[in-house]
Design a protein around this motif. Sequence first.
Motif, mmCIF file in Angstrom:
data_model
loop_
_atom_site.group_PDB
_atom_site.id
_atom_site.type_symbol
_atom_site.label_atom_id
_atom_site.label_comp_id
_atom_site.label_asym_id
_atom_site.label_seq_id
_atom_site.Cartn_x
_atom_site.Cartn_y
_atom_site.Cartn_z
ATOM 1 N N GLY A 127 0.808 -1.207 0.000
ATOM 2 C CA GLY A 127 0.000 0.000 0.000
ATOM 3 C C GLY A 127 0.844 1.261 0.000
ATOM 4 O O GLY A 127 2.033 1.249 -0.340
ATOM 5 N N GLY A 128 0.214 2.375 0.395
ATOM 6 C CA GLY A 128 0.885 3.661 0.352
ATOM 7 C C GLY A 128 2.093 3.756 1.258
ATOM 8 O O GLY A 128 3.132 4.298 0.867
ATOM 9 N N ALA A 129 1.998 3.221 2.483
ATOM 10 C CA ALA A 129 3.144 3.262 3.393
ATOM 11 C C ALA A 129 4.289 2.416 2.863
ATOM 12 O O ALA A 129 5.459 2.803 2.935
ATOM 13 C CB ALA A 129 2.728 2.782 4.784
ATOM 14 N N ALA A 130 3.945 1.244 2.304
ATOM 15 C CA ALA A 130 4.973 0.375 1.723
ATOM 16 C C ALA A 130 5.699 1.087 0.590
ATOM 17 O O ALA A 130 6.929 0.994 0.465
ATOM 18 C CB ALA A 130 4.339 -0.918 1.210
ATOM 19 N N LYS A 131 4.950 1.797 -0.228
ATOM 20 C CA LYS A 131 5.552 2.502 -1.360
ATOM 21 C C LYS A 131 6.502 3.592 -0.894
ATOM 22 O O LYS A 131 7.630 3.715 -1.404
ATOM 23 C CB LYS A 131 4.451 3.105 -2.232
ATOM 24 C CG LYS A 131 4.944 3.681 -3.550
ATOM 25 C CD LYS A 131 3.765 4.129 -4.407
ATOM 26 C CE LYS A 131 4.232 4.565 -5.791
ATOM 27 N NZ LYS A 131 3.090 4.998 -6.641
ATOM 28 N N ALA A 132 6.084 4.376 0.093
ATOM 29 C CA ALA A 132 6.948 5.440 0.602
ATOM 30 C C ALA A 132 8.226 4.868 1.202
ATOM 31 O O ALA A 132 9.326 5.385 0.967
ATOM 32 C CB ALA A 132 6.195 6.267 1.642
#
Length: 278
Positions: A127-132
């Motif tokens: 998700g978004g946290a993983a991507k960042a």
Amino acid sequence: MKLYGVVGDPIAHSLSPLLHNYAFDELDIAAHYQPFHIKNDQLAAFVTACRTLDIQGWNVTIPHKQTIVQHLDRLDPLCEAIGAVNTVVKVREEYVGYNTDGVGFLKGLEEVRKVNTGDRVLIIGAGGAAKAILYTLHDAGIRQVDVYNRTAGNAQNLLQESPFSHSGEVLAYEEGIVDCTMYDLVVQTTSVGMYPHINVSPIEAHFREGSCVVDIIYTPFETKLLTAARNQGCCVQNGIPMFVHQARLAFSLWTEADAPIEAWKRLITNQLGGTATC
């Protein structure tokens, strides 16, 4: 008095007002931090209102981190690569988007472990946290970052879309059982194991003694995954350091002042009624 805030849907649970208003008071800064409950169809009007009211900056949380992009004037280069914003700063007459999640994660991790370019890392989730976190690790020169996610296609897209050179791979899903003994660092980025569902874990894992396992959840303070890792001789860290460090970076972008980060940790611990695992 300058006005800052956080925008999301929902937003009542956010601990960010607690942190930033405490820091404004402690540092004698004439400012206030306000939560804004904004739905998707209200986002454009919200940004327009911010321009009219001269709001100096705000944090962005679920579900607006990606959709806010189209309403800003420009993005920081790393934020542009990630494609998601968690901090907006007024720079002269422009609203500029930043993403402090990944850098906040690295700063928090440094409290227990230095990262090396030769580290082998596993990220759980896509998700978004993983991507960042993935993009920030790549930007820091760590090339071997594998991704485990129940939907392999999402993990594959995450790796393929990274603008940085890397040699990461997708781990195949096999009934949630993962051999983590080859990894120096394992980072859990999903919401699995978060309160109130504290008796579940995203994986059943075998870890290498001496490795480091981070779960970005901080309620509960020690998830089932972290307990398993600690029992196998790993260094473990919950999500409080990442949370306070990403907030500290946002605070610095707004005020050029250094936030009282240790006091912030105590505030969160007291608010949540426990002791952080860090």
